[in-house]
Design a protein around this motif. Structure first.
Motif, PDB file in Angstrom:
ATOM      1  N   GLY A 492       0.812  -1.207   0.000  1.00 53.11           N
ATOM      2  CA  GLY A 492       0.000   0.000   0.000  1.00 53.11           C
ATOM      3  C   GLY A 492       0.844   1.255   0.000  1.00 53.11           C
ATOM      4  N   SER A 493       0.349   2.296  -0.634  1.00 58.24           N
ATOM      5  CA  SER A 493       1.006   3.598  -0.637  1.00 58.24           C
ATOM      6  C   SER A 493      -0.015   4.650  -1.045  1.00 58.24           C
ATOM      7  CB  SER A 493       2.200   3.618  -1.610  1.00 58.24           C
ATOM      8  OG  SER A 493       1.785   3.350  -2.930  1.00 58.24           O
ATOM      9  N   ASP A 494       0.319   5.910  -0.765  1.00 56.37           N
ATOM     10  CA  ASP A 494      -0.582   7.017  -1.108  1.00 56.37           C
ATOM     11  C   ASP A 494      -1.992   6.781  -0.551  1.00 56.37           C
ATOM     12  OD1 ASP A 494       1.479   8.275  -2.516  1.00 56.37           O
ATOM     13  OD2 ASP A 494       0.997   7.149  -4.341  1.00 56.37           O
ATOM     14  N   ASN A 495      -2.019   6.235   0.664  1.00 57.40           N
ATOM     15  CA  ASN A 495      -3.267   6.063   1.413  1.00 57.40           C
ATOM     16  C   ASN A 495      -4.219   5.033   0.807  1.00 57.40           C
ATOM     17  OD1 ASN A 495      -2.341   8.120   3.119  1.00 57.40           O
ATOM     18  ND2 ASN A 495      -3.293   9.704   1.863  1.00 57.40           N
ATOM     19  N   ARG A 496      -3.713   4.154  -0.017  1.00 56.39           N
ATOM     20  CA  ARG A 496      -4.562   3.085  -0.546  1.00 56.39           C
ATOM     21  C   ARG A 496      -3.786   1.776  -0.628  1.00 56.39           C
ATOM     22  NH1 ARG A 496      -5.728   3.458  -6.935  1.00 56.39           N
ATOM     23  NH2 ARG A 496      -6.305   1.305  -6.411  1.00 56.39           N
ATOM     24  N   MET A 497      -4.544   0.655  -0.640  1.00 54.37           N
ATOM     25  CA  MET A 497      -3.948  -0.671  -0.682  1.00 54.37           C
ATOM     26  C   MET A 497      -4.036  -1.237  -2.100  1.00 54.37           C
ATOM     27  SD  MET A 497      -2.868  -1.120   2.383  1.00 54.37           S
ATOM     28  CE  MET A 497      -2.283  -2.793   2.078  1.00 54.37           C
ATOM     29  N   TYR A 498      -2.945  -1.944  -2.505  1.00 52.64           N
ATOM     30  CA  TYR A 498      -2.908  -2.596  -3.813  1.00 52.64           C
ATOM     31  C   TYR A 498      -2.961  -4.117  -3.684  1.00 52.64           C
ATOM     32  CZ  TYR A 498      -1.524   2.084  -5.189  1.00 52.64           C
ATOM     33  OH  TYR A 498      -1.504   3.442  -5.382  1.00 52.64           O
ATOM     34  N   ASP A 499      -2.334  -4.646  -2.628  1.00 49.67           N
ATOM     35  CA  ASP A 499      -2.472  -6.065  -2.276  1.00 49.67           C
ATOM     36  C   ASP A 499      -3.116  -6.084  -0.903  1.00 49.67           C
ATOM     37  OD1 ASP A 499      -0.957  -6.327  -4.547  1.00 49.67           O
ATOM     38  OD2 ASP A 499       0.814  -7.176  -3.566  1.00 49.67           O
ATOM     39  N   TYR A 500      -4.283  -6.709  -0.755  1.00 49.05           N
ATOM     40  CA  TYR A 500      -5.014  -6.587   0.510  1.00 49.05           C
ATOM     41  C   TYR A 500      -6.032  -7.722   0.637  1.00 49.05           C
ATOM     42  CZ  TYR A 500      -8.684  -4.677  -2.496  1.00 49.05           C
ATOM     43  OH  TYR A 500      -9.633  -4.516  -3.486  1.00 49.05           O
ATOM     44  N   GLY A 501      -6.579  -7.854   1.849  1.00 47.55           N
ATOM     45  CA  GLY A 501      -7.563  -8.896   2.115  1.00 47.55           C
ATOM     46  C   GLY A 501      -8.806  -8.354   2.790  1.00 47.55           C
ATOM     47  N   TRP A 502      -9.879  -9.176   2.780  1.00 48.08           N
ATOM     48  CA  TRP A 502     -11.124  -8.821   3.462  1.00 48.08           C
ATOM     49  C   TRP A 502     -11.902 -10.087   3.794  1.00 48.08           C
ATOM     50  CZ3 TRP A 502     -10.299  -8.426  -1.723  1.00 48.08           C
ATOM     51  CH2 TRP A 502     -11.229  -8.992  -2.595  1.00 48.08           C
ATOM     52  N   ILE A 503     -12.910  -9.937   4.671  1.00 47.66           N
ATOM     53  CA  ILE A 503     -13.746 -11.066   5.108  1.00 47.66           C
ATOM     54  C   ILE A 503     -15.207 -10.718   4.834  1.00 47.66           C
ATOM     55  CG2 ILE A 503     -14.453 -12.523   7.054  1.00 47.66           C
ATOM     56  CD1 ILE A 503     -11.762 -11.816   8.390  1.00 47.66           C
ATOM     57  N   LYS A 504     -15.910 -11.681   4.247  1.00 50.45           N
ATOM     58  CA  LYS A 504     -17.331 -11.476   3.918  1.00 50.45           C
ATOM     59  C   LYS A 504     -18.186 -12.514   4.633  1.00 50.45           C
ATOM     60  CE  LYS A 504     -20.476 -11.035  -0.049  1.00 50.45           C
ATOM     61  NZ  LYS A 504     -20.558 -11.061  -1.529  1.00 50.45           N
ATOM     62  N   ASN A 505     -19.264 -12.044   5.312  1.00 48.97           N
ATOM     63  CA  ASN A 505     -20.241 -12.937   5.936  1.00 48.97           C
ATOM     64  C   ASN A 505     -21.136 -13.477   4.827  1.00 48.97           C
ATOM     65  OD1 ASN A 505     -22.617 -13.986   7.209  1.00 48.97           O
ATOM     66  ND2 ASN A 505     -22.092 -12.827   9.064  1.00 48.97           N
ATOM     67  N   MET A 506     -21.066 -14.789   4.561  1.00 47.82           N
ATOM     68  CA  MET A 506     -21.803 -15.366   3.450  1.00 47.82           C
ATOM     69  C   MET A 506     -23.298 -15.489   3.767  1.00 47.82           C
ATOM     70  SD  MET A 506     -19.477 -15.577   1.261  1.00 47.82           S
ATOM     71  CE  MET A 506     -20.265 -16.509  -0.047  1.00 47.82           C
ATOM     72  N   ASN A 507     -23.647 -15.409   5.058  1.00 51.05           N
ATOM     73  CA  ASN A 507     -25.062 -15.473   5.407  1.00 51.05           C
ATOM     74  C   ASN A 507     -25.762 -14.146   5.155  1.00 51.05           C
ATOM     75  OD1 ASN A 507     -23.642 -17.290   7.986  1.00 51.05           O
ATOM     76  ND2 ASN A 507     -25.039 -18.290   6.558  1.00 51.05           N
ATOM     77  N   THR A 508     -25.055 -13.046   5.394  1.00 48.77           N
ATOM     78  CA  THR A 508     -25.668 -11.720   5.244  1.00 48.77           C
ATOM     79  C   THR A 508     -25.197 -10.987   3.997  1.00 48.77           C
ATOM     80  OG1 THR A 508     -23.937 -10.588   6.494  1.00 48.77           O
ATOM     81  CG2 THR A 508     -25.776 -11.525   7.759  1.00 48.77           C
TER      82      THR A 508
END
Length: 577
Positions: A492-508
């Motif tokens: 990440g640089s300049d206040n943003r991510m280029y390689d990154y992760g996240w989690i999603k609730n598959m029920n909602t």
């Protein structure tokens, strides 16, 4: 007639009975020759011959000789002492010498050499004498040099040294040398270019030892030298440096240690190393007064001290429990190790510095589960590792808790093992990181493992070590509400991510967590390496772990310095402790 012959012998020949002459001559430039002789009783010997001083481009080629006491290794006569007031610049070419030298009964070594020196001799000699101001001067210099080369070769047979006297007889150089080194329980002499020597010895009681070592160095750097360290603790008990040496004769860079030390009972390692030039193999400048002992010899001070030397007993703790060594350019290596108990671990790390606290080649250790850095090599905590000033070493004892750890080591594109762009360090084969147990009975408490095979404890799911242009997904299910730790690393640089992760609730269908630049910290290496460790509570249900990379700077394809824990590049979800 028979009576007359006897009378003539008595009058003129009896005084020379037993007198012989030892001569050295016809020595090539950059060569050194040795002969030996014995005196059955104290006598005054005659030393005579022909020396020479010749201009050879920017250097002086000097022919000279000296005599050494074969037992004490002390110079008893040197031609330079006879000629020290002579202005060599005014004496280009041959010069005769002759001296009467009183010597005690004993064995001696006679030396003669033709060696180069770049220093000025005599008050009227300066480098400006060799300045070429015009093309005509250049032409004259070229032809003059060629003529002088022929002149030197034609007179080489005339350059010699002789010693003669009553009671003098030739002796074997090898026999005298062997008799001397046999008095040293540990030695490494006649060292040649690029040699590494290490030998252990064990003392059964406190022992007085004479360290006799000859090497090469200058005020800010040392090239051929010795050191001694305790085999168990690795503590250096002696190290040859510019401050504790004396002039060894010949070129200014020839250094000598002749010192007596006392060592407690224990096991020790004697180490000696040479660089790639100026050694017993070939001298590129004036040789030392005692060239055969270029290296190191340990002489017991007394016969009682000699009896304290015994066969080397290597401590178990001398064997590394984990190591990443002989690391070359552009490498990132790792090794896992587990401690079955809290214990002290000795760590040695050799690396390359770029400034007071910036390292180009360095190591670090992380907790294999939390990935927290428990130790890192920092420039301001290091000391000089020998050779070039940028060679740095850290050696100390760390106390580590029971658990699993990963040691890392990284190098840049220059100055590493087998590819030095400056003088190499003392222990160049340990360029990297090495770990030892400090106690023999704790060696078995350490086990190693391959980092790629390690399973993180309390792991729920992970997507790690991704390459460029990937989008990775993994489903995980929580059977109950759970406190989790999310560990994510990316670019990440300049206040943003280029390689990154996240989690999603598959029920909602809701994204319950996402890596945000403002929540990250520097992950080591390039500033764009970012990481975050965060604890959250997730309700029971089904989730999808996601990770995405762009087209550059990812695992094993870094376009800048990698992070401190490259195997954690990506995202992990663990049960919080």
């Amino acid at each position: 007639m028979k009576f007359l012959a006897i009378l003539i012998f008595v009058m003129f020949g009896f005084g020379n009975l037993g007198a012989q002459t030892v001569t050295i001559g016809d020595v090539n430039p950059e060569d050194l020759q040795i002969k030996a002789f014995n005196l059955s009783s104290s006598a005054t010997v005659k030393v005579s011959g022909v020396g020479g001083v010749f201009r050879d481009d920017y250097r002086l080629l000097m022919y000279y000789g000296w005599i050494l006491d074969a037992d004490t290794r002390e110079v008893v006569w040197h031609l330079f002492d006879e000629m020290k007031d002579r202005e060599f610049r005014k004496s280009d070419g041959l010069y005769d010498f002759s001296a009467e030298v009183p010597l005690k009964a004993g064995n001696y070594e006679l030396y003669f050499t033709g060696a180069y020196d770049t220093r000025g001799w005599g008050n009227n000699f300066t480098m400006s004498d060799w300045t070429i101001d015009s093309f005509d001067d250049l032409v004259d210099e070229i032809f003059d040099s060629r003529d002088k080369e022929k002149f030197r070769r034609s007179l080489q047979e005339d350059l010699l040294i002789s010693v003669s006297g009553a009671g003098l007889s030739p002796a074997s150089v090898d026999a005298l040398f062997d008799a001397k080194v046999k008095k040293a329980p540990v030695y490494f002499v006649k060292a040649e270019n690029g040699e590494r020597f290490e030998q252990g010895f064990t003392l059964t009681a406190p022992t007085d030892i004479r360290i006799y070592a000859i090497g090469e160095g200058r005020k800010d750097e040392i090239f051929d030298y010795v050191w001694i360290y305790n085999a168990a603790s690795r503590e250096r008990v002696f190290e040859m440096n510019y401050k504790n040496t004396d002039f060894a004769g010949g070129a200014d860079k020839n250094l000598k240690v002749d010192e007596q030390i006392t060592l407690p009972a224990g096991s020790y390692m004697l180490s000696y190393r040479t660089d790639d030039s100026h050694s017993f193999e070939q001298w590129n400048a004036l040789p030392p007064d005692d060239p055969q002992f270029w290296g190191v010899s340990l002489f017991p001070a007394t016969e009682t001290d000699r009896k304290n030397f015994s066969e080397f007993k290597a401590p178990k703790s001398m064997q590394p429990v984990a190591e990443l060594v002989e690391v070359g350019n552009n490498e990132l290596v790792s090794k896992g190790f587990s401690l079955s108990k809290e214990m002290d671990v000795r760590i040695l790390c050799l690396g390359e510095s770029t400034s007071y606290d910036e390292m180009a080649d360095y190591g670090w250790i992380v907790d294999a589960n939390t990935r927290k850095t428990v130790w890192k090599m920092r420039g301001y905590k290091t000391e000089h590792a020998g050779g070039a000033s940028k060679n740095r070493r850290f050696e100390d004892v760390l106390t580590l808790d029971k658990g699993d750890y990963i040691a890392y080591y990284v190098t840049d594109g220059s100055h590493a093992y087998n590819s030095w762009n400056a003088a190499s360090p003392h222990e160049e084969d340990r360029w990297g990181i090495t770990l030892w147990a400090t106690k023999d009975n704790e060696v078995g408490q350490v086990k190693t493992f391959e980092v790629e095979d390690y399973v993180v404890k309390n792991l729920i799911a992970e997507l790690v070590m991704p390459g460029d242009h990937v989008y990775l997904k993994k489903i995980f299910v929580l059977d109950e509400d759970t406190n989790v730790t999310i560990m994510a690393m990316g670019e990440g640089s300049d206040n943003r991510m280029y390689d990154y992760g996240w989690i999603k609730n598959m029920n909602t269908g809701e994204v319950v967590w996402e890596m945000d630049y403002y929540d990250t910290d520097h992950a080591g290496g390039a500033r764009k390496n970012r990481m975050v460790v965060e604890d959250i509570r997730l309700p029971k249900g089904e989730y999808r772990l996601n990770y995405e990379t762009d087209g550059s700077h990812s695992f094993n394809d870094w376009n800048a310095d990698p992070p401190n824990d490259p195997q954690s590049y990506g995202i992990r979800v663990l049960i919080a402790e």
